[in-house]
Structures are given as structure tokens and as C-alpha cells.
Design a protein around this motif. Structure first.
Motif, PDB file in Angstrom:
ATOM      1  N   UNK A  42       0.818  -1.211   0.000  1.00  0.00           N
ATOM      2  CA  UNK A  42       0.000   0.000   0.000  1.00  0.00           C
ATOM      3  C   UNK A  42       0.851   1.260   0.000  1.00  0.00           C
ATOM      4  N   UNK A  43       1.924   1.273   0.778  1.00  0.00           N
ATOM      5  CA  UNK A  43       2.763   2.464   0.841  1.00  0.00           C
ATOM      6  C   UNK A  43       3.424   2.755  -0.503  1.00  0.00           C
ATOM      7  N   UNK A  44       3.756   1.697  -1.261  1.00  0.00           N
ATOM      8  CA  UNK A  44       4.394   1.892  -2.562  1.00  0.00           C
ATOM      9  C   UNK A  44       3.407   1.806  -3.715  1.00  0.00           C
ATOM     10  N   UNK A  45       2.118   1.761  -3.376  1.00  0.00           N
ATOM     11  CA  UNK A  45       1.038   1.816  -4.370  1.00  0.00           C
ATOM     12  C   UNK A  45       1.144   0.671  -5.382  1.00  0.00           C
ATOM     13  N   UNK A  46       1.378  -0.552  -4.864  1.00  0.00           N
ATOM     14  CA  UNK A  46       1.438  -1.740  -5.714  1.00  0.00           C
ATOM     15  C   UNK A  46       0.156  -2.547  -5.566  1.00  0.00           C
ATOM     16  N   UNK A  47      -0.292  -3.173  -6.654  1.00  0.00           N
ATOM     17  CA  UNK A  47      -1.405  -4.105  -6.536  1.00  0.00           C
ATOM     18  C   UNK A  47      -0.878  -5.438  -5.996  1.00  0.00           C
ATOM     19  N   UNK A  48      -1.780  -6.361  -5.706  1.00  0.00           N
ATOM     20  CA  UNK A  48      -1.383  -7.620  -5.077  1.00  0.00           C
ATOM     21  C   UNK A  48      -0.435  -8.442  -5.958  1.00  0.00           C
ATOM     22  N   UNK A  49      -0.725  -8.626  -7.260  1.00  0.00           N
ATOM     23  CA  UNK A  49       0.213  -9.408  -8.083  1.00  0.00           C
ATOM     24  C   UNK A  49       1.623  -8.810  -8.110  1.00  0.00           C
ATOM     25  N   UNK A  50       1.717  -7.477  -8.195  1.00  0.00           N
ATOM     26  CA  UNK A  50       3.038  -6.850  -8.223  1.00  0.00           C
ATOM     27  C   UNK A  50       3.740  -6.999  -6.885  1.00  0.00           C
ATOM     28  N   UNK A  51       2.990  -6.895  -5.800  1.00  0.00           N
ATOM     29  CA  UNK A  51       3.588  -7.081  -4.475  1.00  0.00           C
ATOM     30  C   UNK A  51       4.123  -8.501  -4.318  1.00  0.00           C
ATOM     31  N   UNK A  52       3.399  -9.476  -4.845  1.00  0.00           N
ATOM     32  CA  UNK A  52       3.873 -10.864  -4.799  1.00  0.00           C
ATOM     33  C   UNK A  52       5.151 -11.044  -5.614  1.00  0.00           C
ATOM     34  N   UNK A  53       5.241 -10.365  -6.742  1.00  0.00           N
ATOM     35  CA  UNK A  53       6.410 -10.517  -7.613  1.00  0.00           C
ATOM     36  C   UNK A  53       7.628  -9.750  -7.103  1.00  0.00           C
ATOM     37  N   UNK A  54       7.411  -8.819  -6.215  1.00  0.00           N
ATOM     38  CA  UNK A  54       8.525  -7.987  -5.736  1.00  0.00           C
ATOM     39  C   UNK A  54       8.825  -8.243  -4.264  1.00  0.00           C
ATOM     40  N   UNK A  55       7.931  -7.806  -3.389  1.00  0.00           N
ATOM     41  CA  UNK A  55       8.151  -7.935  -1.953  1.00  0.00           C
ATOM     42  C   UNK A  55       8.254  -9.392  -1.521  1.00  0.00           C
ATOM     43  N   UNK A  56       7.334 -10.244  -1.988  1.00  0.00           N
ATOM     44  CA  UNK A  56       7.344 -11.651  -1.587  1.00  0.00           C
ATOM     45  C   UNK A  56       8.625 -12.338  -2.049  1.00  0.00           C
ATOM     46  N   UNK A  57       9.029 -12.062  -3.284  1.00  0.00           N
ATOM     47  CA  UNK A  57      10.268 -12.648  -3.802  1.00  0.00           C
ATOM     48  C   UNK A  57      11.466 -12.155  -2.991  1.00  0.00           C
ATOM     49  N   UNK A  58      11.504 -10.864  -2.681  1.00  0.00           N
ATOM     50  CA  UNK A  58      12.626 -10.309  -1.926  1.00  0.00           C
ATOM     51  C   UNK A  58      12.712 -10.918  -0.530  1.00  0.00           C
ATOM     52  N   UNK A  59      11.588 -11.068   0.155  1.00  0.00           N
ATOM     53  CA  UNK A  59      11.594 -11.662   1.490  1.00  0.00           C
ATOM     54  C   UNK A  59      12.050 -13.121   1.452  1.00  0.00           C
ATOM     55  N   UNK A  60      11.664 -13.836   0.394  1.00  0.00           N
ATOM     56  CA  UNK A  60      12.113 -15.217   0.249  1.00  0.00           C
ATOM     57  C   UNK A  60      13.618 -15.272   0.008  1.00  0.00           C
ATOM     58  N   UNK A  61      14.124 -14.344  -0.796  1.00  0.00           N
ATOM     59  CA  UNK A  61      15.570 -14.267  -1.015  1.00  0.00           C
ATOM     60  C   UNK A  61      16.300 -13.966   0.297  1.00  0.00           C
ATOM     61  N   UNK A  62      15.741 -13.059   1.101  1.00  0.00           N
ATOM     62  CA  UNK A  62      16.345 -12.746   2.400  1.00  0.00           C
ATOM     63  C   UNK A  62      16.436 -14.016   3.247  1.00  0.00           C
ATOM     64  N   UNK A  63      15.348 -14.800   3.277  1.00  0.00           N
ATOM     65  CA  UNK A  63      15.341 -16.010   4.084  1.00  0.00           C
ATOM     66  C   UNK A  63      16.331 -17.053   3.600  1.00  0.00           C
ATOM     67  N   UNK A  64      16.333 -17.315   2.307  1.00  0.00           N
ATOM     68  CA  UNK A  64      17.195 -18.371   1.763  1.00  0.00           C
ATOM     69  C   UNK A  64      18.674 -17.972   1.852  1.00  0.00           C
ATOM     70  N   UNK A  65      18.988 -16.752   1.417  1.00  0.00           N
ATOM     71  CA  UNK A  65      20.385 -16.304   1.454  1.00  0.00           C
ATOM     72  C   UNK A  65      20.865 -16.170   2.896  1.00  0.00           C
ATOM     73  N   UNK A  66      19.999 -15.652   3.770  1.00  0.00           N
ATOM     74  CA  UNK A  66      20.364 -15.550   5.180  1.00  0.00           C
ATOM     75  C   UNK A  66      20.656 -16.898   5.793  1.00  0.00           C
ATOM     76  N   UNK A  67      19.854 -17.917   5.423  1.00  0.00           N
ATOM     77  CA  UNK A  67      20.106 -19.264   5.938  1.00  0.00           C
ATOM     78  C   UNK A  67      21.446 -19.799   5.448  1.00  0.00           C
ATOM     79  N   UNK A  68      21.770 -19.561   4.188  1.00  0.00           N
ATOM     80  CA  UNK A  68      23.038 -20.051   3.649  1.00  0.00           C
ATOM     81  C   UNK A  68      24.228 -19.423   4.381  1.00  0.00           C
TER      82      UNK A  68
END
Length: 460
Positions: free
Chosen positions: A425-451
Motif C-alpha cells: 500500500x505504501x508503494x502503491x502496488x497491486x497484489x500481483x506486483x507485491x507478490x512478484x517484488x516484496x514476496x520474492x525479496x523476502x524469500x531471497x532474504x530467508x534463503x540467502x540468510x540461511x546459507x
């Protein structure tokens, strides 16, 4: 528990554990029960089903709750106060402007990300993001660039600090449950957080800005402010010094501890005890809050009453986090006292799954299922605590396990996570775009952080 022996077998205890976790998820997701209430209720039911003596159930619940709050509440409360003083002094804007001027416009995303990393130490994710985004939007608008090129590196910076580095409640509570040294956890947390941010948030943010060229939203672009900034703003160096002060004190304590164990310093000397007291995390944060009250409050032209109100305003927002954290400790206490923890530990050993991998996977499953990173982290830490206690791990390995658990708790942020909606909402993204950006980034944070956490585990 003295005078009581668990008569249930391992399959029954594991079944109760699985049912308890499933009930927590059902209550939170399906029936929308507050996590604090759900954790207390399931802790009580679990204690009764496992046969704990009825007269001792309340003692077990209170003991788990109180031990966790004893350390976590101090750290989170003082950390929130320090963050509030930094936030309302105008420090975010000063530091961001200073970094942009030093790095140049072409490296503005890097400068804003570094500023967010610095402010992400004491300021919680939501508050830090809201404080920094007006600066991010102003820079993006001035340079006529897509918002995600600047917004995602900043948001990712606050996320990695919130996930991996004390005094944020998740790593603090998990560290307390698993017996990690706070100084070691901060040091290794930074070693994991910084490269993880660069790979998962900064580089990905640059790509996402090109792939999704969204305009800068009008939100947070001006208007009346909740707290008017003082006329006399602090310098960037002053702000950085205030943020480094608790780290310096805590690392001093950790260094003396290592020297004492090595026999280089007499640990019984009064000066050593005094310096270590100053470097204990609660005292270090207390000193930092007092120093910031003067440097970022009184010296900015604010009177004592205003500074006191600013400190008080930091506490209501963290009350829920502290209580949920305590309830997570209560659930962990029941798992330990009932023997479920020992059953889980023996089962993990039999399966041959390394504890650090099990911690990541369990936290990740819980995160995807119910959305809250805090609940996922605390529940996973409680489940693996007996395995960690029985594993004979050193301080570095224990901290690495905490970080791996934290990494699992952040992956795949989606529609059941409040952070998903906040960023979208703060960056004025719709749900599909948020999934493609924020969700992907958070998953990268988790996987790379674990490694990175797994690599540190192997090195220790």
C-alpha cells in the motif's frame, strides 16, 4: 519436574506437539484469535494433555512466560525508546541526505539502503519504513526514477535488521530460548544481515525497478507531521554515534568475556565486573537512551516534558509484541516441562536432519502457514530448544542456529502477513506486483540468510 515422570511414549508426545502447533495455526488463521491469547490457550491445553500435575500447570506457564519477559521486555522497550528519539530528532532525514550527497545521485539507492541499515538497528520495521519512505520518495521524485529502485533496498534493509539483529524482539526472544550470547548474536547477525541485504534487497531492488517501473506515489509526500521536527537538527555523525554507542558497550562486554575465558584477564577483578555490567545489553541500551535523551532531545531545544512524552509514546506500540513474545516463551516452557521437547530432540536425531536445517524448515513452514514472523520464530525456537541444549554447541554455533531460525521465519511473505500489505500500500502496488517484488525479496532474504548462517555454523 521434581516428583513427576512422563508416562506417555514418544509417538503420543509428538502427536500432541503436532496437534498443538496445528491448533495455534487454526486459531490464528481461521478463527482470527489474537496470537497472545492463542499461545496461552494452547500452552494450557498442551500441559493438561501431556499429564503435567494439575497443581503445577500454572507454575509451568508462569515460569515460561516470566523468564522470557525478564530479558526481552527490557531490551525491546529500551530499543523502542532509542529508536523513537532518533526518529523524532530528524536523524533519518539528516543521515539519508548526507549519504546521498556523499555517494552521489547514481548511487542513491545504495546510500538510502545504508541509511536504512543504520536506522534499522534500533527502529522496528514498520516505524523505520514509515520514517524513511518520505525521504526515499523525495529522492526518487527528484531524480525521476521508478519508486522500487529506491524503495525496495530501503524496505529490505529494515527487514534484515529486524529479522537478524538484536534488540529486535524476534532474535532476542529466540536467542533467550536457545541460550545464545547477545554480543555474539549481534556480531554474527550483522555478518549475516549485511551481505544478505546487498544480494537480496539492493541488487534485486535495482532489477525490480527496471522490471516494474512504477511511479512515485503521492502518499507520505508532505502535509502535517505527527511530531514536528526540532529547528536544530543533529549532524549525521551525531546520529551514527548514538546508534553505535550500545554496540560498542555490548561488544566490550563480549570481548572481556572472551579474554576472561582465555585467562588473559582476571574475571574476579572489580573493574572487569563493572565494565561488563555497563556492557550488558539492558544497561548498554539504558545508557544509550539516557545519552540520546540529552543529545537528540534536550540539546535539540526540547524541554524535559516533551522528551518524557516522546519516550512514553514509544511503548504502546510494542506492548503486543512483548506479550506475544512472553506467550511464546510460555509455550516453550510447557514443551520442555512435559517432555515433548526431549521427544522432538530424539526424533530429529533419529531422522538425521541437522538441527540448523530443521530450525529453518520448521520456522519457514510456520511462517507460510500463519504469516507472523514473530510467532513462527518463537514456536520454531521452542520446538528445537531441547535439540540445541543436547547438542553441546558452542556460542557461535548456537547463534548461527538462532539466525537460521530467523531466516526461516521471514520467507514467503504473502497475504496473511501485515508487512505484505504495508509495503504494497505504501508503494502503491497491486497484489500481483507485491507478490512478484516484496514476496520474492523476502524469500531471497530467508534463503540467502540461511546459507550465510549455515556457513558460519560450519566455520565454528
Amino acid at each position: 519436574m521434581e516428583g513427576w515422570t512422563q508416562t506417555l511414549g514418544t509417538p503420543a508426545l509428538l502427536g500432541i506437539a503436532a496437534g498443538a502447533v496445528g491448533l495455534i495455526l487454526l486459531l490464528i488463521m481461521q478463527f482470527r484469535v489474537h496470537a497472545f491469547v492463542a499461545l496461552i490457550l494452547v500452552s494450557l491445553i498442551t500441559a493438561l494433555l501431556t499429564g503435567l500435575p494439575t497443581g503445577e500447570v500454572l507454575n509451568v506457564l508462569n515460569d515460561g512466560f516470566g523468564k522470557t519477559l525478564g530479558s526481552v521486555a527490557l531490551l525491546v522497550g529500551l530499543g523502542a525508546m532509542l529508536g523513537r528519539l532518533v526518529e523524532t530528532s530528524g536523524g533519518a532525514k539528516v543521515l539519508a541526505d548526507s549519504l546521498v550527497s556523499r555517494f552521489g545521485e547514481s548511487r542513491a539507492p545504495l546510500a538510502l539502503g545504508i541509511a536504512s541499515l543504520i536506522f534499522g538497528f534500533p527502529i522496528f520495521f514498520d516505524a523505520g519504513l514509515i520514517v524513511m519512505l518520505p525521504v526515499v520518495f523525495a529522492v526518487a521524485r527528484r531524480l525521476n526514477e521508478p519508486v522500487l529502485r529506491y524503495g525496495l533496498p530501503a524496505a529490505g534493509a529494515f527487514s534484515v535488521m529486524h529479522v537478524f539483529v538484536p534488540p529486535h524482539p524476534g532474535p532476542v526472544a529466540a536467542g533467550e530460548l536457545l541460550g545464545a550470547n547477545t554480543g555474539t548474536l549481534i556480531g554474527l547477525g550483522l555478518l549475516v544481515a549485511l551481505p544478505t541485504w546487498y544480494l537480496s534487497s539492493y541488487l534485486f531492488g535495482l532489477w525490480a525497478g527496471r522490471r516494474f517501473p512504477l511511479p512515485v506515489p503521492d502518499l507520505l509526500s508532505g502535509g502535517p507531521q505527527e511530531i514536528e521536527l526540532p529547528a536544530k537538527l543533529p549532524s549525521a555523525g551525531t546520529v551514527i554515534l548514538m546508534l553505535l554507542l550500545p554496540l560498542i558497550l555490548i561488544f566490550g562486554n563480549t570481548g572481556l568475556d572472551l579474554l576472561t575465558k582465555a585467562g588473559s584477564v582476571n574475571g574476579d577483578a572489580e573493574w572487569v565486573k563493572f565494565v561488563r555490567l555497563l556492557g550488558s545489553t539492558p544497561v548498554a541500551l539504558l545508557i544509550s537512551v539516557l545519552a540520546a535523551s540529552v543529545v537528540l532531545g534536550l540539546q535539540r531545544g526540547r524541554d524535559k516534558v516533551t522528551v518524557e512524552k516522546l519516550l512514553d509514546s514509544a511503548l504502546p506500540g510494542i506492548a503486543s509484541v512483548i506479550l506475544i513474545t512472553g506467550a511464546g516463551g510460555m509455550f516453550g516452557g510447557v514443551l520442555r516441562a512435559s517432555g515433548i521437547g526431549d521427544a522432538i530432540e530424539s526424533s530429529l536425531s533419529g531422522l538425521g536432519i541437522p538441527v540448523i536445517l530443521a530450525a529453518f524448515l520448521v520456522a519457514g513452514i510456520l511462517r507460510v502457514a500463519q504469516g507472523s514472523a514473530t510467532v513462527a520464530l518463537l514456536t520454531a525456537a521452542a520446538l528445537i530448544q531441547p535439540s540445541v541444549a543436547a547438542g553441546g554447541f558452542n556460542a557461535g554455533q548456537t547463534a548461527a542456529i538462532v539466525l537460521a531460525t530467523a531466516a526461516g521465519s521471514v520467507i514467503a511473505s504473502h497475504v496473511n502477513d501485515s508487512g505484505f500489505w504495508l509495503v504494497g500500500r505504501l508503494m502503491n502496488m497491486d497484489v500481483p506486483t507485491t507478490l512478484r517484488t516484496w514476496t520474492v525479496m523476502e524469500t531471497l532474504i530467508g534463503v540467502i540468510g540461511f546459507l550465510f548462517a549455515a556457513l558460519l555454523f560450519l566455520l565454528f
